[in-house]
Structure formats: structure tokens, C-alpha cells
Design a protein around this motif. Structure first.
Motif, mmCIF file in Angstrom:
data_model
loop_
_atom_site.group_PDB
_atom_site.id
_atom_site.type_symbol
_atom_site.label_atom_id
_atom_site.label_comp_id
_atom_site.label_asym_id
_atom_site.label_seq_id
_atom_site.Cartn_x
_atom_site.Cartn_y
_atom_site.Cartn_z
ATOM 1 N N GLY A 41 0.563 -1.312 0.074
ATOM 2 C CA GLY A 41 -0.270 0.023 -0.292
ATOM 3 C C GLY A 41 1.082 1.081 0.097
ATOM 4 N N GLY A 42 0.708 1.631 1.164
ATOM 5 C CA GLY A 42 1.906 3.000 1.796
ATOM 6 C C GLY A 42 3.013 2.275 1.739
ATOM 7 N N PRO A 43 4.068 3.758 1.332
ATOM 8 C CA PRO A 43 5.507 3.358 1.891
ATOM 9 C C PRO A 43 5.774 2.331 3.296
ATOM 10 N N GLY A 44 4.916 2.596 4.181
ATOM 11 C CA GLY A 44 5.290 1.901 5.419
ATOM 12 C C GLY A 44 4.349 0.651 5.406
ATOM 13 N N ASP A 45 3.901 0.148 4.157
ATOM 14 C CA ASP A 45 3.517 -1.689 4.117
ATOM 15 C C ASP A 45 3.623 -2.276 3.465
ATOM 16 N N TRP A 46 4.466 -3.302 3.834
ATOM 17 C CA TRP A 46 5.365 -4.488 3.356
ATOM 18 C C TRP A 46 4.614 -5.958 3.817
ATOM 19 N N VAL A 47 5.389 -6.780 2.284
ATOM 20 C CA VAL A 47 4.737 -8.023 3.261
ATOM 21 C C VAL A 47 5.570 -8.703 2.782
ATOM 22 N N LEU A 48 5.604 -10.094 2.907
ATOM 23 C CA LEU A 48 6.525 -11.144 1.720
ATOM 24 C C LEU A 48 6.282 -11.767 0.767
ATOM 25 N N GLN A 49 6.382 -11.782 -0.176
ATOM 26 C CA GLN A 49 5.899 -12.344 -1.118
ATOM 27 C C GLN A 49 6.751 -13.531 -1.484
ATOM 28 N N VAL A 50 5.877 -14.835 -2.001
ATOM 29 C CA VAL A 50 5.981 -16.615 -2.114
ATOM 30 C C VAL A 50 5.461 -16.693 -3.172
ATOM 31 N N ASN A 51 6.275 -17.478 -4.485
ATOM 32 C CA ASN A 51 6.193 -16.971 -5.878
ATOM 33 C C ASN A 51 5.582 -18.910 -5.927
ATOM 34 N N VAL A 52 5.354 -18.868 -6.207
ATOM 35 C CA VAL A 52 4.827 -20.631 -6.756
ATOM 36 C C VAL A 52 4.439 -20.803 -7.654
ATOM 37 N N ASP A 53 4.985 -22.706 -7.801
ATOM 38 C CA ASP A 53 4.552 -23.102 -9.368
ATOM 39 C C ASP A 53 2.759 -23.600 -9.993
ATOM 40 N N SER A 54 2.229 -23.053 -9.080
ATOM 41 C CA SER A 54 0.851 -23.426 -8.648
ATOM 42 C C SER A 54 0.304 -24.384 -7.550
ATOM 43 N N VAL A 55 -0.607 -23.854 -7.771
ATOM 44 C CA VAL A 55 -2.072 -23.375 -6.670
ATOM 45 C C VAL A 55 -2.032 -24.417 -5.229
ATOM 46 N N ARG A 56 -1.717 -25.900 -6.108
ATOM 47 C CA ARG A 56 -1.609 -26.821 -4.622
ATOM 48 C C ARG A 56 0.308 -26.967 -4.162
ATOM 49 N N ALA A 57 1.147 -25.738 -3.967
ATOM 50 C CA ALA A 57 2.216 -25.268 -3.116
ATOM 51 C C ALA A 57 2.048 -24.414 -2.146
ATOM 52 N N ARG A 58 0.651 -23.409 -2.963
ATOM 53 C CA ARG A 58 0.063 -21.960 -2.187
ATOM 54 C C ARG A 58 0.144 -22.736 0.410
ATOM 55 N N LYS A 59 -0.875 -23.687 0.029
ATOM 56 C CA LYS A 59 -1.357 -24.681 1.018
ATOM 57 C C LYS A 59 -0.809 -24.590 1.993
ATOM 58 N N ASP A 60 0.952 -24.445 1.732
ATOM 59 C CA ASP A 60 2.058 -25.195 3.010
ATOM 60 C C ASP A 60 3.166 -24.056 3.248
ATOM 61 N N VAL A 61 2.459 -22.586 2.408
ATOM 62 C CA VAL A 61 2.510 -20.948 3.414
ATOM 63 C C VAL A 61 2.066 -20.646 4.114
ATOM 64 N N PRO A 62 3.183 -20.499 4.990
ATOM 65 C CA PRO A 62 2.366 -19.844 6.279
ATOM 66 C C PRO A 62 1.388 -18.387 5.612
ATOM 67 N N PRO A 63 0.470 -17.821 6.064
ATOM 68 C CA PRO A 63 -0.146 -16.210 5.993
ATOM 69 C C PRO A 63 0.150 -15.254 6.824
ATOM 70 N N LEU A 64 1.705 -15.898 7.854
ATOM 71 C CA LEU A 64 2.072 -14.566 8.480
ATOM 72 C C LEU A 64 3.614 -15.204 9.162
ATOM 73 N N VAL A 65 4.458 -14.416 9.042
ATOM 74 C CA VAL A 65 5.315 -14.887 9.987
ATOM 75 C C VAL A 65 6.093 -13.854 10.439
ATOM 76 N N ASP A 66 6.425 -13.527 11.962
ATOM 77 C CA ASP A 66 6.647 -12.808 12.465
ATOM 78 C C ASP A 66 6.012 -11.415 12.917
ATOM 79 N N GLY A 67 4.574 -11.858 12.684
ATOM 80 C CA GLY A 67 4.301 -10.805 11.893
ATOM 81 C C GLY A 67 3.877 -9.841 10.637
ATOM 82 N N VAL A 68 4.563 -10.564 10.488
ATOM 83 C CA VAL A 68 4.948 -9.930 8.489
ATOM 84 C C VAL A 68 3.410 -11.317 7.849
ATOM 85 N N PRO A 69 2.868 -10.022 6.694
ATOM 86 C CA PRO A 69 1.584 -10.864 6.568
ATOM 87 C C PRO A 69 2.371 -11.519 4.611
#
Length: 73
Positions: free
Chosen positions: A33-61
Motif C-alpha cells: 500500500g503506502g510506503p510503510g506497508d510491506w509484505v513477504l511475497q512467495v512465488n509458487v508454480d501451482s495452486v497446490r503449493a499455496r497450502k504449505d505457505v504460512p499466512p504470517l511470519v513474525d508479524g509480517v503478512p
């Protein structure tokens, strides 16, 4: 909302958590969003791989993008 410093600090923990997850192509930072709104981004090759990615890590989305297979040119 997470700062870039918080996202940078959380990235190694996410990389470690995803080390053995099949289908992960990359882990990085993205501004959401704004300059102080950062996230971690994970690129995956299929929808199946999404299920193993946590939604939050150390308070970062975590945002997951399905990008398909990544190949060198």
C-alpha cells in the motif's frame, strides 16, 4: 502493516520454513500500500503449493502469487 525492516528480518525465517516445500520459485519483499506497508511475497508454480505457505511470519503478512513454472532463458 509491516515496515521494510520487519519484512527483511522475517524473510530468512520464511525461507527456512519453505526450504523443503515443492513448488516454491522465490521469496521476496513487496510493497502493498503506502510506503510503510510491506509484505513477504512467495512465488509458487501451482495452486497446490499455496497450502504449505504460512499466512504470517513474525508479524509480517505473506502474499502468495501463482506464477507457474520458472525456466531460464
Amino acid at each position: 502493516m509491516a515496515t521494510i525492516d520487519a519484512a527483511r528480518a522475517a524473510k530468512p525465517a520464511l525461507r527456512d520454513a519453505l526450504e523443503h516445500v515443492h513448488g516454491v520459485n522465490g521469496v521476496g519483499l513487496a510493497q502493498r500500500g503506502g510506503p510503510g506497508d510491506w509484505v513477504l511475497q512467495v512465488n509458487v508454480d501451482s495452486v497446490r503449493a499455496r497450502k504449505d505457505v504460512p499466512p504470517l511470519v513474525d508479524g509480517v503478512p505473506v502474499v502468495v502469487r501463482v506464477v507457474g513454472a520458472v525456466r531460464a532463458l
